[in-house]
Scaffold this motif. Sequence first.
Motif, PDB file in Angstrom:
ATOM      1  N   ARG A  28       0.831  -1.214   0.000  1.00  0.00           N
ATOM      2  CA  ARG A  28       0.000   0.000   0.000  1.00  0.00           C
ATOM      3  C   ARG A  28       0.861   1.258   0.000  1.00  0.00           C
ATOM      4  O   ARG A  28       0.507   2.261  -0.612  1.00  0.00           O
ATOM      5  CB  ARG A  28      -0.931   0.004   1.212  1.00  0.00           C
ATOM      6  CG  ARG A  28      -1.899   1.176   1.180  1.00  0.00           C
ATOM      7  CD  ARG A  28      -3.037   0.998   2.148  1.00  0.00           C
ATOM      8  NE  ARG A  28      -3.903  -0.117   1.796  1.00  0.00           N
ATOM      9  CZ  ARG A  28      -4.990  -0.024   1.043  1.00  0.00           C
ATOM     10  NH1 ARG A  28      -5.372   1.128   0.570  1.00  0.00           N
ATOM     11  NH2 ARG A  28      -5.717  -1.084   0.767  1.00  0.00           N
ATOM     12  N   LEU A  29       1.996   1.205   0.688  1.00  0.00           N
ATOM     13  CA  LEU A  29       2.874   2.368   0.797  1.00  0.00           C
ATOM     14  C   LEU A  29       4.071   2.198  -0.125  1.00  0.00           C
ATOM     15  O   LEU A  29       4.580   1.091  -0.292  1.00  0.00           O
ATOM     16  CB  LEU A  29       3.355   2.530   2.247  1.00  0.00           C
ATOM     17  CG  LEU A  29       2.263   2.623   3.304  1.00  0.00           C
ATOM     18  CD1 LEU A  29       2.886   2.629   4.694  1.00  0.00           C
ATOM     19  CD2 LEU A  29       1.396   3.844   3.080  1.00  0.00           C
ATOM     20  N   TRP A  30       4.528   3.315  -0.694  1.00  0.00           N
ATOM     21  CA  TRP A  30       5.715   3.260  -1.544  1.00  0.00           C
ATOM     22  C   TRP A  30       6.915   2.905  -0.663  1.00  0.00           C
ATOM     23  O   TRP A  30       7.058   3.417   0.442  1.00  0.00           O
ATOM     24  CB  TRP A  30       5.954   4.594  -2.253  1.00  0.00           C
ATOM     25  CG  TRP A  30       7.066   4.471  -3.230  1.00  0.00           C
ATOM     26  CD1 TRP A  30       8.365   4.845  -3.047  1.00  0.00           C
ATOM     27  CD2 TRP A  30       7.004   3.883  -4.527  1.00  0.00           C
ATOM     28  NE1 TRP A  30       9.113   4.515  -4.154  1.00  0.00           N
ATOM     29  CE2 TRP A  30       8.304   3.924  -5.075  1.00  0.00           C
ATOM     30  CE3 TRP A  30       5.973   3.307  -5.271  1.00  0.00           C
ATOM     31  CZ2 TRP A  30       8.604   3.431  -6.340  1.00  0.00           C
ATOM     32  CZ3 TRP A  30       6.278   2.820  -6.540  1.00  0.00           C
ATOM     33  CH2 TRP A  30       7.568   2.880  -7.056  1.00  0.00           C
ATOM     34  N   PRO A  31       7.801   2.034  -1.152  1.00  0.00           N
ATOM     35  CA  PRO A  31       8.963   1.606  -0.363  1.00  0.00           C
ATOM     36  C   PRO A  31       9.893   2.774  -0.005  1.00  0.00           C
ATOM     37  O   PRO A  31      10.272   3.560  -0.874  1.00  0.00           O
ATOM     38  CB  PRO A  31       9.678   0.622  -1.274  1.00  0.00           C
ATOM     39  CG  PRO A  31       8.692   0.249  -2.317  1.00  0.00           C
ATOM     40  CD  PRO A  31       7.738   1.388  -2.445  1.00  0.00           C
ATOM     41  N   ARG A  32      10.231   2.848   1.245  1.00  0.00           N
ATOM     42  CA  ARG A  32      11.078   3.913   1.772  1.00  0.00           C
ATOM     43  C   ARG A  32      12.442   3.930   1.073  1.00  0.00           C
ATOM     44  O   ARG A  32      13.085   2.906   0.909  1.00  0.00           O
ATOM     45  CB  ARG A  32      11.268   3.709   3.271  1.00  0.00           C
ATOM     46  CG  ARG A  32      12.211   4.688   3.901  1.00  0.00           C
ATOM     47  CD  ARG A  32      12.275   4.488   5.380  1.00  0.00           C
ATOM     48  NE  ARG A  32      11.205   5.286   5.950  1.00  0.00           N
ATOM     49  CZ  ARG A  32      10.650   5.081   7.108  1.00  0.00           C
ATOM     50  NH1 ARG A  32      11.027   4.086   7.863  1.00  0.00           N
ATOM     51  NH2 ARG A  32       9.696   5.880   7.542  1.00  0.00           N
ATOM     52  N   GLY A  33      12.832   5.120   0.636  1.00  0.00           N
ATOM     53  CA  GLY A  33      14.163   5.326   0.085  1.00  0.00           C
ATOM     54  C   GLY A  33      14.393   4.766  -1.304  1.00  0.00           C
ATOM     55  O   GLY A  33      15.531   4.690  -1.755  1.00  0.00           O
ATOM     56  N   LEU A  34      13.351   4.399  -2.007  1.00  0.00           N
ATOM     57  CA  LEU A  34      13.502   3.786  -3.326  1.00  0.00           C
ATOM     58  C   LEU A  34      12.907   4.697  -4.390  1.00  0.00           C
ATOM     59  O   LEU A  34      11.743   5.088  -4.303  1.00  0.00           O
ATOM     60  CB  LEU A  34      12.794   2.427  -3.348  1.00  0.00           C
ATOM     61  CG  LEU A  34      13.009   1.560  -4.575  1.00  0.00           C
ATOM     62  CD1 LEU A  34      14.470   1.145  -4.713  1.00  0.00           C
ATOM     63  CD2 LEU A  34      12.123   0.323  -4.494  1.00  0.00           C
ATOM     64  N   SER A  35      13.711   5.028  -5.390  1.00  0.00           N
ATOM     65  CA  SER A  35      13.207   5.876  -6.473  1.00  0.00           C
ATOM     66  C   SER A  35      12.327   5.048  -7.403  1.00  0.00           C
ATOM     67  O   SER A  35      12.445   3.829  -7.488  1.00  0.00           O
ATOM     68  CB  SER A  35      14.371   6.460  -7.277  1.00  0.00           C
ATOM     69  OG  SER A  35      15.006   5.437  -8.036  1.00  0.00           O
ATOM     70  N   LYS A  36      11.449   5.729  -8.102  1.00  0.00           N
ATOM     71  CA  LYS A  36      10.574   5.045  -9.060  1.00  0.00           C
ATOM     72  C   LYS A  36      11.395   4.396 -10.179  1.00  0.00           C
ATOM     73  O   LYS A  36      11.063   3.308 -10.644  1.00  0.00           O
ATOM     74  CB  LYS A  36       9.551   6.019  -9.624  1.00  0.00           C
ATOM     75  CG  LYS A  36       8.559   6.477  -8.564  1.00  0.00           C
ATOM     76  CD  LYS A  36       7.373   7.167  -9.171  1.00  0.00           C
ATOM     77  CE  LYS A  36       6.463   7.811  -8.165  1.00  0.00           C
ATOM     78  NZ  LYS A  36       5.856   7.000  -7.188  1.00  0.00           N
ATOM     79  N   GLU A  37      12.470   5.046 -10.580  1.00  0.00           N
ATOM     80  CA  GLU A  37      13.314   4.498 -11.640  1.00  0.00           C
ATOM     81  C   GLU A  37      13.975   3.196 -11.186  1.00  0.00           C
ATOM     82  O   GLU A  37      14.000   2.214 -11.919  1.00  0.00           O
ATOM     83  CB  GLU A  37      14.391   5.508 -12.064  1.00  0.00           C
ATOM     84  CG  GLU A  37      13.850   6.755 -12.731  1.00  0.00           C
ATOM     85  CD  GLU A  37      13.233   7.757 -11.743  1.00  0.00           C
ATOM     86  OE1 GLU A  37      13.649   7.802 -10.553  1.00  0.00           O
ATOM     87  OE2 GLU A  37      12.307   8.473 -12.150  1.00  0.00           O
ATOM     88  N   ARG A  38      14.516   3.195  -9.972  1.00  0.00           N
ATOM     89  CA  ARG A  38      15.203   2.008  -9.469  1.00  0.00           C
ATOM     90  C   ARG A  38      14.215   0.868  -9.215  1.00  0.00           C
ATOM     91  O   ARG A  38      14.553  -0.302  -9.404  1.00  0.00           O
ATOM     92  CB  ARG A  38      15.973   2.340  -8.197  1.00  0.00           C
ATOM     93  CG  ARG A  38      16.975   1.276  -7.841  1.00  0.00           C
ATOM     94  CD  ARG A  38      17.914   1.716  -6.734  1.00  0.00           C
ATOM     95  NE  ARG A  38      17.971   0.622  -5.784  1.00  0.00           N
ATOM     96  CZ  ARG A  38      17.855   0.718  -4.488  1.00  0.00           C
ATOM     97  NH1 ARG A  38      17.701   1.891  -3.920  1.00  0.00           N
ATOM     98  NH2 ARG A  38      17.906  -0.336  -3.736  1.00  0.00           N
ATOM     99  N   ALA A  39      13.019   1.193  -8.804  1.00  0.00           N
ATOM    100  CA  ALA A  39      12.016   0.159  -8.519  1.00  0.00           C
ATOM    101  C   ALA A  39      11.524  -0.512  -9.798  1.00  0.00           C
ATOM    102  O   ALA A  39      11.174  -1.690  -9.782  1.00  0.00           O
ATOM    103  CB  ALA A  39      10.836   0.762  -7.769  1.00  0.00           C
ATOM    104  N   ALA A  40      11.476   0.224 -10.886  1.00  0.00           N
ATOM    105  CA  ALA A  40      11.024  -0.304 -12.178  1.00  0.00           C
ATOM    106  C   ALA A  40       9.681  -1.036 -12.054  1.00  0.00           C
ATOM    107  O   ALA A  40       9.506  -2.146 -12.536  1.00  0.00           O
ATOM    108  CB  ALA A  40      12.090  -1.212 -12.795  1.00  0.00           C
ATOM    109  N   VAL A  41       8.723  -0.386 -11.413  1.00  0.00           N
ATOM    110  CA  VAL A  41       7.394  -0.954 -11.212  1.00  0.00           C
ATOM    111  C   VAL A  41       6.525  -0.641 -12.424  1.00  0.00           C
ATOM    112  O   VAL A  41       6.460   0.502 -12.868  1.00  0.00           O
ATOM    113  CB  VAL A  41       6.762  -0.377  -9.920  1.00  0.00           C
ATOM    114  CG1 VAL A  41       5.288  -0.724  -9.826  1.00  0.00           C
ATOM    115  CG2 VAL A  41       7.525  -0.861  -8.702  1.00  0.00           C
ATOM    116  N   ASP A  42       5.867  -1.663 -12.945  1.00  0.00           N
ATOM    117  CA  ASP A  42       4.961  -1.478 -14.081  1.00  0.00           C
ATOM    118  C   ASP A  42       3.538  -1.151 -13.629  1.00  0.00           C
ATOM    119  O   ASP A  42       2.846  -0.386 -14.292  1.00  0.00           O
ATOM    120  CB  ASP A  42       4.926  -2.746 -14.944  1.00  0.00           C
ATOM    121  CG  ASP A  42       6.284  -3.051 -15.559  1.00  0.00           C
ATOM    122  OD1 ASP A  42       6.859  -2.151 -16.204  1.00  0.00           O
ATOM    123  OD2 ASP A  42       6.772  -4.192 -15.377  1.00  0.00           O
TER     124      ASP A  42
END
Length: 125
Positions: A28-42
Motif C-alpha cells: 500500500r505504501l511506496w517503499p522507503r528510500g527507493l526511487s521510481k526508476e530504481r524500482a522499475a514498477v509497471d
Amino acid sequence: MPARHTPRVRRVYDPPEEADGLRVLVDRLWPRGLSKERAAVDEWPKELTPSTELRRWYHEDRSRFAEFQERYEAELTGAEQARALDRLVELAKDRTVTLLTAAKDVDHSHVPTLVAAVGRGRPSG
C-alpha cells in the motif's frame, strides 16, 4: 484456456531482472528510500493490498498471522479488490508476473495469500 502462471515474488529493493516480466508492487505504501526508476514498477494496484486497518491490526501482534490471512482473503472479495485481482489473474495467463514487496518477512506477509488467490483465479470467500 491458457495456462496460468504462478506469480514470482521478489523484494522491491532487489535489482530488476529480465526474467521478472511484468513487475507489480503489492504494498500500500511506496517503499522507503527507493526511487521510481530504481524500482522499475509497471503496475501498483493498491486495491490488492490489505486495508490500513488490517495492516495495523496485524502489526500490533504478529502471532495473529492465520487470522490475518483469513481477514485479508475476505477483503479480496470486495468488488474493487475482486476487479483488481481478476486483472492480475488475466495478466498472469500469458506472461510472467512478479509481485514486489518491501516486506522483510515475505512468508508472513500478505503476499503468500495474494499468490494463492491468483493461483485459484478468484479469491475464496
